[in-house]
Scaffold this motif. Structure first.
Motif, PDB file in Angstrom:
ATOM      1  N   GLU A 285     -18.744 -28.363  53.348  1.00  0.00           N
ATOM      2  CA  GLU A 285     -17.975 -27.223  52.853  1.00  0.00           C
ATOM      3  C   GLU A 285     -18.934 -26.055  52.671  1.00  0.00           C
ATOM      4  OE1 GLU A 285     -15.232 -25.964  49.004  1.00  0.00           O
ATOM      5  OE2 GLU A 285     -15.534 -28.082  49.500  1.00  0.00           O
ATOM      6  N   THR A 286     -18.680 -24.971  53.372  1.00  0.00           N
ATOM      7  CA  THR A 286     -19.623 -23.842  53.371  1.00  0.00           C
ATOM      8  C   THR A 286     -19.686 -23.185  51.992  1.00  0.00           C
ATOM      9  OG1 THR A 286     -19.042 -23.414  55.679  1.00  0.00           O
ATOM     10  CG2 THR A 286     -20.239 -21.684  54.515  1.00  0.00           C
ATOM     11  N   PRO A 287     -20.889 -23.074  51.404  1.00  0.00           N
ATOM     12  CA  PRO A 287     -21.018 -22.456  50.078  1.00  0.00           C
ATOM     13  C   PRO A 287     -21.001 -20.936  50.163  1.00  0.00           C
ATOM     14  CG  PRO A 287     -23.169 -23.118  50.883  1.00  0.00           C
ATOM     15  CD  PRO A 287     -22.176 -23.577  51.920  1.00  0.00           C
ATOM     16  N   GLU A 288     -20.882 -20.285  49.021  1.00  0.00           N
ATOM     17  CA  GLU A 288     -20.903 -18.819  48.986  1.00  0.00           C
ATOM     18  C   GLU A 288     -22.258 -18.273  49.418  1.00  0.00           C
ATOM     19  OE1 GLU A 288     -18.396 -16.604  48.493  1.00  0.00           O
ATOM     20  OE2 GLU A 288     -17.222 -18.451  48.678  1.00  0.00           O
ATOM     21  N   TRP A 289     -23.307 -18.970  49.035  1.00  0.00           N
ATOM     22  CA  TRP A 289     -24.668 -18.581  49.415  1.00  0.00           C
ATOM     23  C   TRP A 289     -25.458 -19.841  49.733  1.00  0.00           C
ATOM     24  CZ3 TRP A 289     -26.307 -13.493  49.779  1.00  0.00           C
ATOM     25  CH2 TRP A 289     -25.447 -12.538  49.226  1.00  0.00           C
ATOM     26  N   ALA A 290     -26.446 -19.679  50.579  1.00  0.00           N
ATOM     27  CA  ALA A 290     -27.345 -20.793  50.884  1.00  0.00           C
ATOM     28  C   ALA A 290     -28.788 -20.321  50.747  1.00  0.00           C
ATOM     29  CB  ALA A 290     -27.099 -21.324  52.291  1.00  0.00           C
ATOM     30  N   VAL A 291     -29.651 -21.252  50.443  1.00  0.00           N
ATOM     31  CA  VAL A 291     -31.083 -20.980  50.377  1.00  0.00           C
ATOM     32  C   VAL A 291     -31.792 -21.960  51.300  1.00  0.00           C
ATOM     33  CG1 VAL A 291     -33.147 -20.991  48.931  1.00  0.00           C
ATOM     34  CG2 VAL A 291     -31.012 -20.086  48.020  1.00  0.00           C
ATOM     35  N   LEU A 292     -32.663 -21.436  52.147  1.00  0.00           N
ATOM     36  CA  LEU A 292     -33.511 -22.285  52.975  1.00  0.00           C
ATOM     37  C   LEU A 292     -34.889 -22.336  52.328  1.00  0.00           C
ATOM     38  CD1 LEU A 292     -33.713 -22.582  56.759  1.00  0.00           C
ATOM     39  CD2 LEU A 292     -35.812 -22.240  55.501  1.00  0.00           C
ATOM     40  N   ILE A 293     -35.345 -23.546  52.040  1.00  0.00           N
ATOM     41  CA  ILE A 293     -36.626 -23.751  51.347  1.00  0.00           C
ATOM     42  C   ILE A 293     -37.562 -24.515  52.272  1.00  0.00           C
ATOM     43  CG2 ILE A 293     -37.760 -24.742  49.315  1.00  0.00           C
ATOM     44  CD1 ILE A 293     -34.945 -24.743  47.976  1.00  0.00           C
ATOM     45  N   GLU A 294     -38.795 -24.029  52.391  1.00  0.00           N
ATOM     46  CA  GLU A 294     -39.800 -24.735  53.181  1.00  0.00           C
ATOM     47  C   GLU A 294     -40.980 -25.103  52.287  1.00  0.00           C
ATOM     48  OE1 GLU A 294     -41.349 -23.618  57.348  1.00  0.00           O
ATOM     49  OE2 GLU A 294     -42.956 -22.982  55.977  1.00  0.00           O
ATOM     50  N   ALA A 295     -41.381 -26.373  52.358  1.00  0.00           N
ATOM     51  CA  ALA A 295     -42.567 -26.854  51.647  1.00  0.00           C
ATOM     52  C   ALA A 295     -43.560 -27.389  52.671  1.00  0.00           C
ATOM     53  CB  ALA A 295     -42.195 -27.948  50.660  1.00  0.00           C
ATOM     54  N   SER A 296     -44.799 -26.956  52.569  1.00  0.00           N
ATOM     55  CA  SER A 296     -45.845 -27.394  53.496  1.00  0.00           C
ATOM     56  C   SER A 296     -46.809 -28.319  52.780  1.00  0.00           C
ATOM     57  CB  SER A 296     -46.605 -26.179  54.043  1.00  0.00           C
ATOM     58  OG  SER A 296     -45.738 -25.337  54.782  1.00  0.00           O
ATOM     59  N   THR A 297     -47.045 -29.476  53.373  1.00  0.00           N
ATOM     60  CA  THR A 297     -47.970 -30.455  52.816  1.00  0.00           C
ATOM     61  C   THR A 297     -49.296 -30.370  53.567  1.00  0.00           C
ATOM     62  OG1 THR A 297     -46.134 -31.929  52.317  1.00  0.00           O
ATOM     63  CG2 THR A 297     -48.336 -32.891  52.310  1.00  0.00           C
ATOM     64  N   PHE A 298     -50.362 -30.025  52.858  1.00  0.00           N
ATOM     65  CA  PHE A 298     -51.665 -29.888  53.498  1.00  0.00           C
ATOM     66  C   PHE A 298     -52.541 -31.127  53.327  1.00  0.00           C
ATOM     67  CE2 PHE A 298     -50.140 -25.605  52.891  1.00  0.00           C
ATOM     68  CZ  PHE A 298     -50.403 -25.029  54.122  1.00  0.00           C
ATOM     69  N   LEU A 299     -52.180 -32.008  52.396  1.00  0.00           N
ATOM     70  CA  LEU A 299     -52.924 -33.241  52.195  1.00  0.00           C
ATOM     71  C   LEU A 299     -51.963 -34.418  52.302  1.00  0.00           C
ATOM     72  CD1 LEU A 299     -55.129 -32.203  49.134  1.00  0.00           C
ATOM     73  CD2 LEU A 299     -55.827 -32.338  51.527  1.00  0.00           C
ATOM     74  N   PRO A 300     -52.321 -35.452  53.055  1.00  0.00           N
ATOM     75  CA  PRO A 300     -51.400 -36.579  53.250  1.00  0.00           C
ATOM     76  C   PRO A 300     -50.946 -37.227  51.949  1.00  0.00           C
ATOM     77  CG  PRO A 300     -53.279 -36.726  54.750  1.00  0.00           C
ATOM     78  CD  PRO A 300     -53.589 -35.628  53.792  1.00  0.00           C
ATOM     79  N   GLU A 301     -51.793 -37.189  50.920  1.00  0.00           N
ATOM     80  CA  GLU A 301     -51.443 -37.882  49.686  1.00  0.00           C
ATOM     81  C   GLU A 301     -50.549 -37.049  48.769  1.00  0.00           C
ATOM     82  OE1 GLU A 301     -55.599 -36.081  49.190  1.00  0.00           O
ATOM     83  OE2 GLU A 301     -54.416 -37.114  50.733  1.00  0.00           O
ATOM     84  N   ARG A 302     -50.123 -35.859  49.231  1.00  0.00           N
ATOM     85  CA  ARG A 302     -49.232 -35.036  48.413  1.00  0.00           C
ATOM     86  C   ARG A 302     -47.826 -35.105  49.011  1.00  0.00           C
ATOM     87  NH1 ARG A 302     -51.615 -29.196  47.625  1.00  0.00           N
ATOM     88  NH2 ARG A 302     -49.953 -29.109  46.077  1.00  0.00           N
ATOM     89  N   PRO A 303     -46.961 -35.964  48.505  1.00  0.00           N
ATOM     90  CA  PRO A 303     -45.623 -36.152  49.081  1.00  0.00           C
ATOM     91  C   PRO A 303     -44.672 -35.030  48.656  1.00  0.00           C
ATOM     92  CG  PRO A 303     -45.893 -37.588  47.190  1.00  0.00           C
ATOM     93  CD  PRO A 303     -47.196 -36.842  47.340  1.00  0.00           C
ATOM     94  N   MET A 304     -44.716 -33.917  49.344  1.00  0.00           N
ATOM     95  CA  MET A 304     -43.933 -32.760  48.942  1.00  0.00           C
ATOM     96  C   MET A 304     -42.426 -32.991  49.077  1.00  0.00           C
ATOM     97  SD  MET A 304     -45.598 -30.460  47.541  1.00  0.00           S
ATOM     98  CE  MET A 304     -47.334 -30.576  47.109  1.00  0.00           C
TER      99      MET A 304
END
Length: 481
Positions: A285-304
């Motif tokens: 169901e299409t919302p009134e607004w959407a947010v696209l969030i990007e998380a970048s993991t630079f270390l393998p041991e950081r489970p973003m």
């Protein structure tokens, strides 16, 4: 400042042309109308060029020769990169000659230890991405036109794009420049130094100058580590205010790993689905607004991804989030990003669009959107707002599509009236009327409304010092005196 382009004598253009052919050979010049056509218009067809011919140098020496001869014959020059600009700065007027950098595409081997790469001005952005990626690094600036935008144009307009939140705009990616000055002299500032505190940092005069001070021919670009993993979420929210509250929570949880936070309205999701029906639709169901969030993991041991899912779950429990989709693979992440990247071209399904590239303080974005919509609809009551962009850095592309069934030409004729209504709101919040696309032709007359006389005088003094005869991209950026 005189309008040089309308005063260029045919005899001067003829003599300049003859001198170019004699010194550089006929292959440096295009005059066939069919081959010139791609250099004479931009993709929205708002500006039509009238150049008598197009020059296509192969290297810096040829650019230098062109500028020396242009100064001798008093011929105005319009530098052009990938011709992806949106404010008309790269489109020639009558009597102006296009200097295209599209043959200067060299990308030198990546300096892995120095985390940088030297490229020619005509290098295409996506090819720079590929070169950095092959070396295990990343060039972080990216935008929808990456397959055609060229580095020289991106530098000259200080381009932004979707990575500004984490990495800054083009100004932050440039370590050094090589520039041909209006008289043909070459300034070699190709330094790969991350710290250099010797007097004025001259490269910054040319970044964002829109080709009015010289021709950027090569650049040393800063590279960054390539993320170990990339996690992207598309989240439904009820309002920009809720999106702003979510930004605070996500930033607090992810810190520097937050590399993207984009706001998309319901109508934006709908037009992408209409324009490109094969695009993945993330919501049942299409919302009134959407947010696209990007998380970048630079270390393998950081489970973003785990951290992102946890913060979104808390936001859901608080009522900030109505729905969320988190990518489970790089392919899914790209599919979600494609929705955002298709926003600009998808607006064509709604007909004519009056566009604004503005920024306000991040905390003021929700209030700005409310007030800008009221102001725009007071001018064209049935118009359809399509406001989207980089909420994380306050840059909103506040576009207004024509009323359904309206006459496109009649709607676009109200461009300046709608601009003034929206820009008045921007000014009240201390914002910018040219956040990342530049000033060009479209916005030069607006500068006195957002810059005081002291600042305009300083800008003109710089222009006069470098280009006293006003031959470099005249009639762009700076308003008439």
């Amino acid at each position: 400042m005189s309008d040089v382009s309308t005063e260029t004598r045919p005899s001067a253009l003829g003599a300049f042309r003859d001198a170019i052919v004699a010194e550089l050979g006929p292959d440096a010049l295009l005059d066939d109308p069919a081959r010139m056509a791609p250099y004479q218009t931009e993709w929205r067809n708002l500006y039509q060029g009238k150049a008598p011919f197009v020059l296509r140098p192969r290297d810096t020496d040829q650019v230098s020769a062109i500028m020396r001869l242009a100064a001798r014959h008093a011929v105005p020059i319009v530098p052009q990169g990938g011709n992806t600009g949106l404010v008309g700065g790269q489109i020639p007027r009558e009597g102006e000659v296009v200097l295209s950098l599209d043959r200067m595409t060299a990308i030198e081997p990546v300096n892995v230890a120095g985390t940088c790469v030297t490229v020619s001005a005509g290098a295409i952005l996506s090819e720079v991405h590929d070169a950095a990626d092959a070396a295990g690094l990343m060039f972080p600036l990216s935008l929808a036109s990456k397959g055609s935008a060229r580095i020289g144009g991106l530098i000259s307009t200080n381009a932004g794009g979707v990575g500004v939140l984490a990495y800054g705009n083009m100004r932050n990616q440039v370590l050094g420049l090589e520039v041909v000055l209006p008289d043909g002299r070459v300034w070699n500032g190709l330094r790969a130094l991350h710290k250099d505190n010797v007097g004025y940092d001259l490269k910054h005069l040319f970044i964002g100058a829109e080709g009015t001070l010289g021709v950027v021919t090569r650049a040393v670009l800063k590279l960054v580590p390539k993320p170990h993993a990339l996690d992207v979420a598309m989240v439904g929210v009820a309002s920009p205010a809720d999106a702003l509250a979510l930004l605070g929570q996500v930033r607090g949880a992810l810190g520097d790993a937050l590399t993207g936070f984009e706001l998309i309205p319901r109508i934006g999701l709908e037009i992408v689905a209409r324009h490109r029906p094969e695009t993945r639709q993330p919501f049942a169901e299409t919302p009134e607004w959407a947010v696209l969030i990007e998380a970048s993991t630079f270390l393998p041991e950081r489970p973003m991804r785990d951290v992102l899912e946890q913060v979104l779950m808390r936001a859901y429990e608080q009522g900030l989030v109505s729905d969320a989709v988190v990518s489970q693979s790089l392919g899914e992440a790209r599919e979600l990003w494609q929705i955002r990247e298709l926003m600009s071209e998808s607006q064509s399904v709604l007909g004519g669009s009056i566009k604004h590239d503005v920024s306000v303080p991040v905390a003021d974005v929700p209030a700005f959107l409310t007030e800008a919509t009221a102001a725009a609809l007071s001018v064209v009551p049935a118009a359809r707002p399509v406001a989207f962009g980089h909420l994380g850095d306050g840059n909103i592309h506040y576009n207004l599509s024509q009323p359904e069934g309206a006459d496109k030409a009649g709607f676009l004729a109200r461009w300046e009236e709608v601009n003034e209504a929206v820009h008045a709101v921007v000014r009240r919040y201390g914002g910018s009327i040219a956040a990342e696309h530049g000033v060009g032709v479209m916005k030069r007359a607006l500068l006195p409304s957002v810059r005081d006389e002291v600042e305009l005088a300083m800008m003109r003094a710089v222009k006069d010092a470098f280009d006293p005869d006003d031959l470099m991209n005249p009639g762009r950026l700076l308003p008439d005196r």
